[in-house]
Design a protein around this motif. Sequence first.
Motif, PDB file in Angstrom:
ATOM      1  N   SER A 157       0.837  -1.213   0.000  1.00  0.00           N
ATOM      2  CA  SER A 157       0.000   0.000   0.000  1.00  0.00           C
ATOM      3  C   SER A 157       0.862   1.249   0.000  1.00  0.00           C
ATOM      4  O   SER A 157       0.468   2.284  -0.532  1.00  0.00           O
ATOM      5  CB  SER A 157      -0.904   0.043   1.237  1.00  0.00           C
ATOM      6  OG  SER A 157      -1.608  -1.151   1.345  1.00  0.00           O
ATOM      7  N   ALA A 158       2.055   1.136   0.598  1.00  0.00           N
ATOM      8  CA  ALA A 158       2.962   2.295   0.636  1.00  0.00           C
ATOM      9  C   ALA A 158       3.736   2.449  -0.673  1.00  0.00           C
ATOM     10  O   ALA A 158       4.580   3.326  -0.802  1.00  0.00           O
ATOM     11  CB  ALA A 158       3.924   2.150   1.803  1.00  0.00           C
ATOM     12  N   GLY A 159       3.469   1.539  -1.642  1.00  0.00           N
ATOM     13  CA  GLY A 159       4.058   1.685  -2.971  1.00  0.00           C
ATOM     14  C   GLY A 159       5.378   0.966  -3.170  1.00  0.00           C
ATOM     15  O   GLY A 159       6.160   1.347  -4.034  1.00  0.00           O
ATOM     16  N   ASP A 160       5.656  -0.065  -2.362  1.00  0.00           N
ATOM     17  CA  ASP A 160       6.900  -0.830  -2.532  1.00  0.00           C
ATOM     18  C   ASP A 160       6.860  -1.605  -3.859  1.00  0.00           C
ATOM     19  O   ASP A 160       6.223  -2.659  -3.968  1.00  0.00           O
ATOM     20  CB  ASP A 160       7.063  -1.793  -1.343  1.00  0.00           C
ATOM     21  CG  ASP A 160       8.389  -2.544  -1.390  1.00  0.00           C
ATOM     22  OD1 ASP A 160       8.998  -2.615  -2.469  1.00  0.00           O
ATOM     23  OD2 ASP A 160       8.808  -3.062  -0.335  1.00  0.00           O
ATOM     24  N   GLY A 161       7.534  -1.065  -4.857  1.00  0.00           N
ATOM     25  CA  GLY A 161       7.496  -1.646  -6.196  1.00  0.00           C
ATOM     26  C   GLY A 161       8.325  -2.907  -6.348  1.00  0.00           C
ATOM     27  O   GLY A 161       8.269  -3.574  -7.381  1.00  0.00           O
TER      28      GLY A 161
END
Length: 270
Positions: free
Chosen positions: A38-42
């Motif tokens: 959700s925090a955008g860890d790609g």
Amino acid sequence: MALDLVRVDSISQAAGILAGDGGARFLAGGTFLVRALSAGDGSIQKLVLNDGLGLDRITIGDTITIGSAVTMAQIESEPGLAFLAPVAGSIGGPAVRNMATVGGNLFAWSPYGDFAVALLALGATVVSEGIDGETIADLEAFLKDGPQRGAIVRAVRFTAPSDGAFRYLKVTRKHPHGASVLSIAAVLPVTGGKVSRARVAYGAMAPRPMRATAVGAALDGKALDTAAIAAAVAVAADGTAPEDDPQASAWYRREVLPVHLRRLLAGETR
Ligand SMILES: Cc1cc2nc3c(=O)[nH]c(=O)nc-3n(C[C@H](O)[C@H](O)[C@H](O)COP(=O)(O)OP(=O)(O)OC[C@H]3O[C@@H](n4cnc5c(N)ncnc54)[C@H](O)[C@@H]3O)c2cc1C
């Protein structure tokens, strides 16, 4: 970026996927992993699901085995694990405890990992399965070295402590379910009036849960009296390397550790 969800039939299949794909992660309760997504860890591109792998079982006897997918809520409701209920109950709120697993807790970094602290004091071993088969490691070594690449933790195992030997204390600024300023777990078996083979472990006093070996050594062979407690408290900070975070500074953690260790050893766990 699209996220793949993969259901597998066996742990070895899961281990194969994890070992061969740097973007794959094993999903347990998801309290960390889904938050990272959700925090955008790609870096996370594939989640291997743990359902149906039989990792959610508890076996109780002289040896206790807890499957890695057992949740904190399960621990709290298992009568044979009543001594661990305060540990599980200190982890997050009810929603977190319904999802957070014992296996996931082994991968937590300071200020988290409270259940791993208890397991460290209990002398637990970790049973994992990777592409090269099963390995059994002391939790202390597992926390230092990490698992073999792609390996999945099946279970943790330890000898049941004698009645009253296990103690746990967690210090938090936000009650009832804040993260740790520090946590302490201890197994203090008493034989013939003397402590023998004491094991003490800390949370949030280093980047990962750690054993307080000097404290255990100071108690061994002594009655748990004022003098022995003072000797143990004198070496409370040995080997610690706490960090600054929003719960507390490293300085504060070092200052209050001896106070709380003394309380725990004196039997004041509330
Ligand atoms: C609001 C909130 C409050 C929290 N409070 C606390 C607290 O007070 N104390 C505390 O200790 N923790 C706390 N946590 C952290 C976390 O919930 C727990 O540490 C939890 O036990 C992690 O387990 P999980 O199943 O959710 O892990 P996941 O998020 O599913 O996984 C975490 C990591 O572990 C790996 N992993 C999980 N299981 C396995 C396995 N069987 N084999 C190999 N790898 C595996 C995953 O691949 C991932 O890298 C909190 C979290 C939140 C969001």
